[in-house]
Motif scaffolding. Structure first.
Motif, mmCIF file in Angstrom:
data_model
loop_
_atom_site.group_PDB
_atom_site.id
_atom_site.type_symbol
_atom_site.label_atom_id
_atom_site.label_comp_id
_atom_site.label_asym_id
_atom_site.label_seq_id
_atom_site.Cartn_x
_atom_site.Cartn_y
_atom_site.Cartn_z
ATOM 1 N N GLU A 160 0.829 -1.205 0.000
ATOM 2 C CA GLU A 160 0.000 0.000 0.000
ATOM 3 C C GLU A 160 0.871 1.266 0.000
ATOM 4 O OE1 GLU A 160 -3.202 0.320 -0.200
ATOM 5 O OE2 GLU A 160 -3.876 -1.760 0.005
ATOM 6 N N ALA A 192 2.457 1.680 -3.342
ATOM 7 C CA ALA A 192 1.437 2.047 -4.323
ATOM 8 C C ALA A 192 1.083 3.524 -4.224
ATOM 9 C CB ALA A 192 0.196 1.178 -4.118
ATOM 10 N N ASP A 243 -1.831 0.877 -8.542
ATOM 11 C CA ASP A 243 -2.615 -0.050 -7.735
ATOM 12 C C ASP A 243 -1.693 -0.980 -6.956
ATOM 13 O OD1 ASP A 243 -4.143 -2.851 -7.493
ATOM 14 O OD2 ASP A 243 -5.625 -1.236 -7.616
ATOM 15 N N LYS A 270 -1.870 -4.046 -6.498
ATOM 16 C CA LYS A 270 -1.642 -5.284 -7.239
ATOM 17 C C LYS A 270 -0.528 -5.116 -8.279
ATOM 18 C CE LYS A 270 -6.071 -7.604 -6.674
ATOM 19 N NZ LYS A 270 -5.398 -8.677 -5.872
ATOM 20 N N THR A 271 -0.363 -3.874 -8.767
ATOM 21 C CA THR A 271 0.737 -3.613 -9.697
ATOM 22 C C THR A 271 2.070 -3.752 -8.989
ATOM 23 O OG1 THR A 271 -0.619 -2.112 -11.029
ATOM 24 C CG2 THR A 271 1.766 -1.901 -11.236
#
Length: 247
Positions: free
Chosen positions: A18, A21, A27, A29-30
């Protein structure tokens, strides 16, 4: 292939997906794919992450920087070249040892010229108390490599081993100090490396020549590190194979 360097760098600095990000505007997930799948971020994201974790892009993503760019960076990283290590002015060592930094790392056989400074152990203890991570690598005095170096430098039998034992006596008070680790290596040493965050002194070793008479380089790491990162990787390789000091 997973990017373990990136994973470790984030964890070492207390950052999760987090946090990374938010810093890069992507994101979570990236970021996870950057780690688990080894995906290479866009240059602007690489620069942001590298600055966040205080590492070089070339270390986190070795194949992302073009060879010609690496060559330019390597040249720019050299602050000064000294014909002999003994030519390095005392005030440079005083500044490097006396300035608060995140890490201090040294790879040598004995480095008596440094450890026998009256305030060396005191300065490292103070740095550790301030949160600096200190890692010191000395040669194993019982190793064949130490005996061989005595022969190659045309010194008396056991001279290098004796120097190492003297150096270890100087740093013995640092054993057990939180934030300071000392290990012994059995490597053939091609360079001695002294790192203070983004600055480094590299003392080359020349066959038949004492370390103090061999050339040395003062390096300052750039964001897309080249030569600096080569020596950092060398340190990590020796560190991984070294044994904990129990003297």
């Amino acid at each position: 292939m997973a990017n373990e360097r990136l994973r470790e760098a984030l964890l070492r600095n207390g950052f999760d997906l987090e946090h990374a990000a938010r810093a890069t505007g992507v994101d979570p997930k990236t970021v996870e794919r950057w780690i688990t799948q080894g995906r290479v971020p866009y240059p602007r994201h690489r620069r942001t992450i590298a600055a966040l974790v205080r590492e070089a892009e070339d270390y986190l993503w070795p194949d992302a920087v073009a060879p010609e760019r690496k060559a330019e960076i390597a040249e720019s990283e050299v602050v000064k070249v000294y014909p002999r290590r003994s030519d390095i002015p005392a005030d440079l060592w005083e500044r490097l040892l006396g300035t608060p930094v995140a890490r201090v790392e040294a790879l040598s056989l004995a480095a008596l010229f440094l450890v026998e400074r009256p305030d060396f152990a005191r300065q490292l203890r103070k740095r550790a108390e301030e949160g600096t991570r200190v890692r010191l690598l000395f040669g194993d005095p019982a190793a064949r490599e130490a005996a061989k170096r005595s022969e190659e430098e045309q010194l008396g039998k056991g001279t290098v081993a004796a120097r190492i034992r003297n150096a270890l006596a100087f740093v013995r008070p640092l054993l057990g100090v939180e934030g300071i680790e000392i290990r012994l290596h059995r490597c053939t040493l091609y360079n001695s490396v002294f790192r203070f965050d983004d600055e480094m002194v590299v003392n080359t070793h020349v066959y038949g020549v004492p370390g103090g008479h061999a050339p040395a380089m003062h390096l300052r790491r750039l964001s897309d590190s080249g030569m600096f990162e080569t020596y950092t990787t060398s340190f990590e390789t020796v560190w991984a194979g070294a044994s904990h000091a129990t003297f």
